[in-house]
Design a protein around this motif. Structure first.
Motif, PDB file in Angstrom:
ATOM      1  N   LEU A  32       7.261  -4.205  15.831  1.00 47.21           N
ATOM      2  CA  LEU A  32       6.762  -4.948  16.988  1.00 47.21           C
ATOM      3  C   LEU A  32       7.120  -4.215  18.271  1.00 47.21           C
ATOM      4  CD1 LEU A  32       6.159  -8.405  17.771  1.00 47.21           C
ATOM      5  CD2 LEU A  32       8.019  -7.508  19.140  1.00 47.21           C
ATOM      6  N   VAL A  33       6.178  -4.220  19.194  1.00 51.75           N
ATOM      7  CA  VAL A  33       6.416  -3.726  20.549  1.00 51.75           C
ATOM      8  C   VAL A  33       6.174  -4.900  21.477  1.00 51.75           C
ATOM      9  CG1 VAL A  33       5.658  -2.135  22.334  1.00 51.75           C
ATOM     10  CG2 VAL A  33       5.677  -1.389  19.967  1.00 51.75           C
ATOM     11  N   LYS A  34       7.167  -5.229  22.281  1.00 52.20           N
ATOM     12  CA  LYS A  34       7.049  -6.349  23.224  1.00 52.20           C
ATOM     13  C   LYS A  34       7.262  -5.840  24.635  1.00 52.20           C
ATOM     14  CE  LYS A  34       9.039 -10.797  24.555  1.00 52.20           C
ATOM     15  NZ  LYS A  34       7.782 -11.406  24.923  1.00 52.20           N
ATOM     16  N   LEU A  74      15.756   3.691  32.483  1.00 43.64           N
ATOM     17  CA  LEU A  74      14.699   4.417  33.185  1.00 43.64           C
ATOM     18  C   LEU A  74      15.187   5.007  34.508  1.00 43.64           C
ATOM     19  CD1 LEU A  74      11.654   2.109  32.481  1.00 43.64           C
ATOM     20  CD2 LEU A  74      12.152   4.347  31.484  1.00 43.64           C
ATOM     21  N   ARG A  75      16.102   4.327  35.152  1.00 48.94           N
ATOM     22  CA  ARG A  75      16.690   4.823  36.401  1.00 48.94           C
ATOM     23  C   ARG A  75      15.631   5.351  37.366  1.00 48.94           C
ATOM     24  NH1 ARG A  75      21.619   3.290  35.389  1.00 48.94           N
ATOM     25  NH2 ARG A  75      22.769   4.117  33.616  1.00 48.94           N
ATOM     26  N   GLY A  76      14.586   4.538  37.570  1.00 53.99           N
ATOM     27  CA  GLY A  76      13.541   4.870  38.533  1.00 53.99           C
ATOM     28  C   GLY A  76      12.324   5.550  37.934  1.00 53.99           C
ATOM     29  N   ALA A  77      12.412   6.022  36.695  1.00 53.56           N
ATOM     30  CA  ALA A  77      11.253   6.639  36.039  1.00 53.56           C
ATOM     31  C   ALA A  77      10.237   5.540  35.702  1.00 53.56           C
ATOM     32  CB  ALA A  77      11.686   7.366  34.773  1.00 53.56           C
ATOM     33  N   PRO A  78       8.962   5.898  35.527  1.00 53.15           N
ATOM     34  CA  PRO A  78       7.958   4.879  35.200  1.00 53.15           C
ATOM     35  C   PRO A  78       8.221   4.233  33.842  1.00 53.15           C
ATOM     36  CG  PRO A  78       6.941   7.074  35.372  1.00 53.15           C
ATOM     37  CD  PRO A  78       8.408   7.229  35.639  1.00 53.15           C
ATOM     38  N   GLU A  79       7.805   2.968  33.719  1.00 51.27           N
ATOM     39  CA  GLU A  79       7.977   2.294  32.432  1.00 51.27           C
ATOM     40  C   GLU A  79       7.037   2.898  31.400  1.00 51.27           C
ATOM     41  OE1 GLU A  79       6.293  -1.820  31.675  1.00 51.27           O
ATOM     42  OE2 GLU A  79       6.148  -1.752  33.852  1.00 51.27           O
ATOM     43  N   LEU A  80       7.348   2.680  30.125  1.00 54.24           N
ATOM     44  CA  LEU A  80       6.550   3.227  29.045  1.00 54.24           C
ATOM     45  C   LEU A  80       5.163   2.594  29.007  1.00 54.24           C
ATOM     46  CD1 LEU A  80       9.067   3.200  26.038  1.00 54.24           C
ATOM     47  CD2 LEU A  80       8.415   5.148  27.466  1.00 54.24           C
ATOM     48  N   SER A  81       4.172   3.390  28.670  1.00 57.18           N
ATOM     49  CA  SER A  81       2.852   2.860  28.361  1.00 57.18           C
ATOM     50  C   SER A  81       2.913   2.319  26.933  1.00 57.18           C
ATOM     51  CB  SER A  81       1.803   3.961  28.451  1.00 57.18           C
ATOM     52  OG  SER A  81       2.009   4.903  27.408  1.00 57.18           O
ATOM     53  N   LEU A  82       1.897   1.580  26.536  1.00 63.13           N
ATOM     54  CA  LEU A  82       1.849   1.087  25.162  1.00 63.13           C
ATOM     55  C   LEU A  82       1.849   2.260  24.188  1.00 63.13           C
ATOM     56  CD1 LEU A  82       1.619  -1.113  23.038  1.00 63.13           C
ATOM     57  CD2 LEU A  82      -0.846  -1.195  23.491  1.00 63.13           C
ATOM     58  N   ALA A  83       1.090   3.305  24.474  1.00 64.50           N
ATOM     59  CA  ALA A  83       1.045   4.484  23.601  1.00 64.50           C
ATOM     60  C   ALA A  83       2.423   5.127  23.486  1.00 64.50           C
ATOM     61  CB  ALA A  83       0.032   5.493  24.121  1.00 64.50           C
ATOM     62  N   ASP A  84       3.129   5.248  24.602  1.00 63.47           N
ATOM     63  CA  ASP A  84       4.477   5.831  24.567  1.00 63.47           C
ATOM     64  C   ASP A  84       5.428   4.969  23.738  1.00 63.47           C
ATOM     65  OD1 ASP A  84       3.758   7.983  26.177  1.00 63.47           O
ATOM     66  OD2 ASP A  84       4.398   6.986  28.028  1.00 63.47           O
ATOM     67  N   ALA A  85       5.333   3.653  23.910  1.00 60.67           N
ATOM     68  CA  ALA A  85       6.209   2.746  23.165  1.00 60.67           C
ATOM     69  C   ALA A  85       5.948   2.854  21.662  1.00 60.67           C
ATOM     70  CB  ALA A  85       6.022   1.310  23.646  1.00 60.67           C
ATOM     71  N   ILE A  86       4.686   2.847  21.276  1.00 60.55           N
ATOM     72  CA  ILE A  86       4.343   2.953  19.859  1.00 60.55           C
ATOM     73  C   ILE A  86       4.778   4.298  19.304  1.00 60.55           C
ATOM     74  CG2 ILE A  86       2.402   3.094  18.236  1.00 60.55           C
ATOM     75  CD1 ILE A  86       1.095   0.870  19.951  1.00 60.55           C
ATOM     76  N   GLY A  87       4.661   5.324  20.110  1.00 61.33           N
ATOM     77  CA  GLY A  87       5.066   6.661  19.683  1.00 61.33           C
ATOM     78  C   GLY A  87       6.550   6.780  19.391  1.00 61.33           C
ATOM     79  N   ARG A  88       7.350   5.862  19.880  1.00 66.44           N
ATOM     80  CA  ARG A  88       8.795   5.889  19.643  1.00 66.44           C
ATOM     81  C   ARG A  88       9.193   5.137  18.369  1.00 66.44           C
ATOM     82  NH1 ARG A  88      10.745   8.317  24.021  1.00 66.44           N
ATOM     83  NH2 ARG A  88       9.805   8.008  26.047  1.00 66.44           N
ATOM     84  N   LEU A  89       8.247   4.434  17.750  1.00 63.31           N
ATOM     85  CA  LEU A  89       8.539   3.683  16.527  1.00 63.31           C
ATOM     86  C   LEU A  89       8.558   4.597  15.319  1.00 63.31           C
ATOM     87  CD1 LEU A  89       6.220   0.555  16.963  1.00 63.31           C
ATOM     88  CD2 LEU A  89       8.707   0.656  17.304  1.00 63.31           C
ATOM     89  N   SER A  90       9.316   4.198  14.328  1.00 62.39           N
ATOM     90  CA  SER A  90       9.264   4.868  13.029  1.00 62.39           C
ATOM     91  C   SER A  90       7.934   4.521  12.366  1.00 62.39           C
ATOM     92  CB  SER A  90      10.416   4.382  12.145  1.00 62.39           C
ATOM     93  OG  SER A  90      11.660   4.709  12.723  1.00 62.39           O
ATOM     94  N   PRO A  91       7.492   5.324  11.405  1.00 61.73           N
ATOM     95  CA  PRO A  91       6.236   5.019  10.714  1.00 61.73           C
ATOM     96  C   PRO A  91       6.268   3.617  10.094  1.00 61.73           C
ATOM     97  CG  PRO A  91       6.957   7.230  10.173  1.00 61.73           C
ATOM     98  CD  PRO A  91       8.089   6.583  10.939  1.00 61.73           C
ATOM     99  N   LEU A  96       2.732  -4.920  15.580  1.00 66.04           N
ATOM    100  CA  LEU A  96       2.334  -6.101  16.329  1.00 66.04           C
ATOM    101  C   LEU A  96       2.709  -5.856  17.782  1.00 66.04           C
ATOM    102  CD1 LEU A  96       3.532  -8.908  13.888  1.00 66.04           C
ATOM    103  CD2 LEU A  96       1.274  -7.832  14.057  1.00 66.04           C
ATOM    104  N   VAL A  97       1.832  -6.268  18.686  1.00 65.37           N
ATOM    105  CA  VAL A  97       2.027  -6.012  20.113  1.00 65.37           C
ATOM    106  C   VAL A  97       2.030  -7.345  20.830  1.00 65.37           C
ATOM    107  CG1 VAL A  97       1.073  -4.896  22.162  1.00 65.37           C
ATOM    108  CG2 VAL A  97       0.891  -3.766  19.934  1.00 65.37           C
ATOM    109  N   GLU A  98       3.104  -7.607  21.563  1.00 65.06           N
ATOM    110  CA  GLU A  98       3.190  -8.824  22.365  1.00 65.06           C
ATOM    111  C   GLU A  98       3.439  -8.434  23.813  1.00 65.06           C
ATOM    112  OE1 GLU A  98       5.866 -12.864  23.003  1.00 65.06           O
ATOM    113  OE2 GLU A  98       6.241 -11.637  21.240  1.00 65.06           O
ATOM    114  N   GLY A  99       2.602  -8.941  24.691  1.00 66.20           N
ATOM    115  CA  GLY A  99       2.865  -8.780  26.109  1.00 66.20           C
ATOM    116  C   GLY A  99       2.003  -7.776  26.849  1.00 66.20           C
ATOM    117  N   TRP A 100       1.229  -6.972  26.162  1.00 59.70           N
ATOM    118  CA  TRP A 100       0.303  -6.074  26.847  1.00 59.70           C
ATOM    119  C   TRP A 100      -1.048  -6.788  26.881  1.00 59.70           C
ATOM    120  CZ3 TRP A 100       4.404  -3.239  24.853  1.00 59.70           C
ATOM    121  CH2 TRP A 100       4.884  -2.219  25.675  1.00 59.70           C
TER     122      TRP A 100
END
Length: 168
Positions: A32-34, A74-91, A96-100
């Motif tokens: 899940l990515v929230k 993040l310390r001022g860096a931009p927040e993750l995009s949905l693609a970036d967030a999913i890319g950080r998950l294990s296979p 499931l996506v909540e909040g985008w």
């Protein structure tokens, strides 16, 4: 991947919590990515990892025999995009996506009349169904599920989940 959209208090988290066991029983590895619209903290003040983060660490990884967690500041860096967030998950088999709310992915709208908020789907062509506590009389032009029909919703999600393509 498959998303869940709805106003705060509509029951998205509760529905997802009920769906995950149904999906994992089918042999699916589910992640899940929230997205949170507010500041949040998964760490507790006073714990070593929190103290290290507050001292300025960019990342703190805590691991044990039961789990591991990585907190990245993040310390001022931009927040993750949905693609970036999913890319950080294990296979996995299903994300499931909540909040985008505005993501161009198939999603189920979770809607409660008592909130007094309008339906989202008339303005979002990616909403492919509605789960509600008052399905009788709801003319959505889409499949409508009772919020308690977890089995039916699990089948719907399984059939409608879309393949994720890099760059989406």
């Amino acid at each position: 991947m498959f998303g869940f959209a709805g106003w705060s208090g509509s029951g998205k988290t509760t529905l997802i919590e009920a769906l995950v066991p149904r999906l994992t029983e089918r042999g699916w590895r589910v992640s899940l990515v929230k997205h949170a619209h507010h500041g949040f903290d998964v760490d507790q003040p006073g714990k070593d990892s929190h103290r290290h983060r507050m001292a300025g660490c960019a990342e703190v990884l805590v691991t044990s025999a039961a789990r591991w967690a990585l907190v990245h500041e993040l310390r001022g860096a931009p927040e993750l995009s949905l693609a970036d967030a999913i890319g950080r998950l294990s296979p996995c088999d299903l994300v499931l996506v909540e909040g985008w709310k505005r993501a161009a992915i198939p999603k189920l709208e979770v809607w409660r009349a008592m909130l007094g908020r309008p339906l989202l789907h008339p303005g979002d062509p990616n909403v492919v169904g509605v789960a509600t506590d008052s399905p009788a009389g709801l003319s959505a032009g889409l499949p409508v599920f009772d919020l308690h029909d977890v089995g039916g919703i699990a089948t719907f999600v399984s059939e409608r989940a879309a393949a994720w393509r890099a760059g989406d």
